[in-house]
Design a protein around this motif. Structure first.
Motif, short mmCIF file in Angstrom:
data_model
loop_
_atom_site.label_atom_id
_atom_site.label_comp_id
_atom_site.label_asym_id
_atom_site.label_seq_id
_atom_site.Cartn_x
_atom_site.Cartn_y
_atom_site.Cartn_z
N THR A 91 10.25 -7.64 -9.93
CA THR A 91 9.88 -7.75 -8.51
C THR A 91 9.41 -6.42 -7.94
OG1 THR A 91 12.24 -7.56 -7.95
CG2 THR A 91 11.30 -9.77 -8.01
N ASN A 92 9.88 -5.28 -8.47
CA ASN A 92 9.38 -3.99 -7.99
C ASN A 92 7.91 -3.83 -8.34
OD1 ASN A 92 11.79 -3.13 -6.81
ND2 ASN A 92 12.49 -2.15 -8.70
N ASN A 93 7.54 -4.20 -9.55
CA ASN A 93 6.13 -4.10 -9.93
C ASN A 93 5.28 -5.13 -9.19
OD1 ASN A 93 5.85 -1.91 -11.96
ND2 ASN A 93 7.51 -3.06 -12.89
N LEU A 94 5.83 -6.29 -8.90
CA LEU A 94 5.12 -7.27 -8.09
C LEU A 94 4.83 -6.69 -6.70
CD1 LEU A 94 3.98 -10.13 -7.64
CD2 LEU A 94 6.31 -10.86 -7.05
N ARG A 95 5.82 -6.03 -6.13
CA ARG A 95 5.64 -5.39 -4.82
C ARG A 95 4.53 -4.33 -4.90
NH1 ARG A 95 10.15 -2.00 -4.31
NH2 ARG A 95 8.76 -0.56 -5.36
N ASP A 96 4.57 -3.51 -5.95
CA ASP A 96 3.56 -2.45 -6.10
C ASP A 96 2.16 -3.02 -6.32
OD1 ASP A 96 5.58 -0.61 -5.74
OD2 ASP A 96 5.80 -0.16 -7.88
N VAL A 97 2.06 -4.10 -7.07
CA VAL A 97 0.76 -4.73 -7.30
C VAL A 97 0.23 -5.33 -5.99
CG1 VAL A 97 -0.39 -6.68 -8.46
CG2 VAL A 97 1.04 -5.11 -9.77
N ARG A 98 1.11 -5.94 -5.22
CA ARG A 98 0.69 -6.48 -3.91
C ARG A 98 0.21 -5.36 -2.99
NH1 ARG A 98 5.26 -11.00 -3.58
NH2 ARG A 98 3.99 -12.73 -4.34
N LYS A 99 0.89 -4.21 -3.02
CA LYS A 99 0.45 -3.07 -2.20
C LYS A 99 -0.94 -2.61 -2.65
CE LYS A 99 4.87 -0.94 -1.03
NZ LYS A 99 5.74 0.22 -1.28
N LEU A 100 -1.16 -2.56 -3.94
CA LEU A 100 -2.47 -2.17 -4.46
C LEU A 100 -3.54 -3.16 -4.01
CD1 LEU A 100 -4.17 -0.30 -6.29
CD2 LEU A 100 -3.51 -1.76 -8.21
N LEU A 101 -3.23 -4.43 -4.06
CA LEU A 101 -4.17 -5.47 -3.63
C LEU A 101 -4.46 -5.33 -2.13
CD1 LEU A 101 -5.82 -8.06 -4.06
CD2 LEU A 101 -3.71 -9.35 -3.76
N ASP A 102 -3.41 -5.13 -1.35
CA ASP A 102 -3.59 -4.99 0.10
C ASP A 102 -4.37 -3.73 0.45
OD1 ASP A 102 -2.19 -7.34 0.48
OD2 ASP A 102 -0.29 -6.34 0.97
N GLY A 103 -4.21 -2.68 -0.36
CA GLY A 103 -4.86 -1.41 -0.08
C GLY A 103 -6.26 -1.28 -0.64
N ALA A 104 -6.68 -2.27 -1.42
CA ALA A 104 -8.03 -2.21 -2.00
C ALA A 104 -9.05 -2.30 -0.88
CB ALA A 104 -8.21 -3.34 -3.01
#
Length: 164
Positions: A91-104
């Motif tokens: 879930t930590n990596n899921l959170r980080d991937v979502r942040k990357l997606l949101d920040g793209a």
């Protein structure tokens, strides 16, 4: 058109390359490797260019599963446009991937993955929210057991979603 799956963990040397290798093996056994492509990446950059961890290689060797040519890489915003499924090992990596997606930014090539989720969502009966990181605890056999079962379920899901 190929269905593309990306597994993501922290360093891309233990869990996600294990899942990549196991999923590739299962798609080959199902005669679907011509329509399903599998990759893996990490949210961190510490191990870029390195092969899978010795513990992952040992387990894959024991099960006669190839990891030939696999090297760690870091997930990028462009992965969102390239993969139908992005499956995070915790879930930590899921959170980080979502942040990357949101920040793209608007210029980044991206589309919404068909599905973005945590690997253990595939195995709700196991009572775990994360695939444990064997880099820290050395429990590669448990990770292999979870990965093997979860990839089998993911393959079933992909077949249903894409009528394969």
């Amino acid at each position: 058109m190929k269905v593309r799956i990306l597994f993501v963990c922290l360093g891309n040397i233990c869990r996600s390359p294990m899942a990549e290798a196991v999923m590739r093996h299962q798609t080959e056994q199902a005669d679907l490797s011509s329509v399903i492509e599998v990759d893996s990446a990490g949210t961190g950059d510490w191990h870029i260019g390195h092969p899978p961890h010795e513990g992952t290689r040992k387990l894959l060797d024991e099960h006669s599963i190839s990891y030939a040519g696999m090297k760690a890489r870091q997930v990028t915003a462009n992965d969102f446009g390239a993969f139908d499924y992005i499956v995070c090992m915790d879930t930590n990596n899921l959170r980080d991937v979502r942040k990357l997606l949101d920040g793209a930014g608007p210029g980044a090539e991206r589309r919404k993955p068909h599905q973005l989720f945590a690997f253990m969502d595939l195995l709700p009966d196991k009572g775990l929210k994360d695939v444990p990181d064997p880099y820290y605890d050395g429990n590669f056999p448990l990770v292999y057991e979870l990965v093997e079962s979860g990839c089998r379920e993911l393959l079933r899901r992909v077949r249903a979603d894409f009528n394969l």
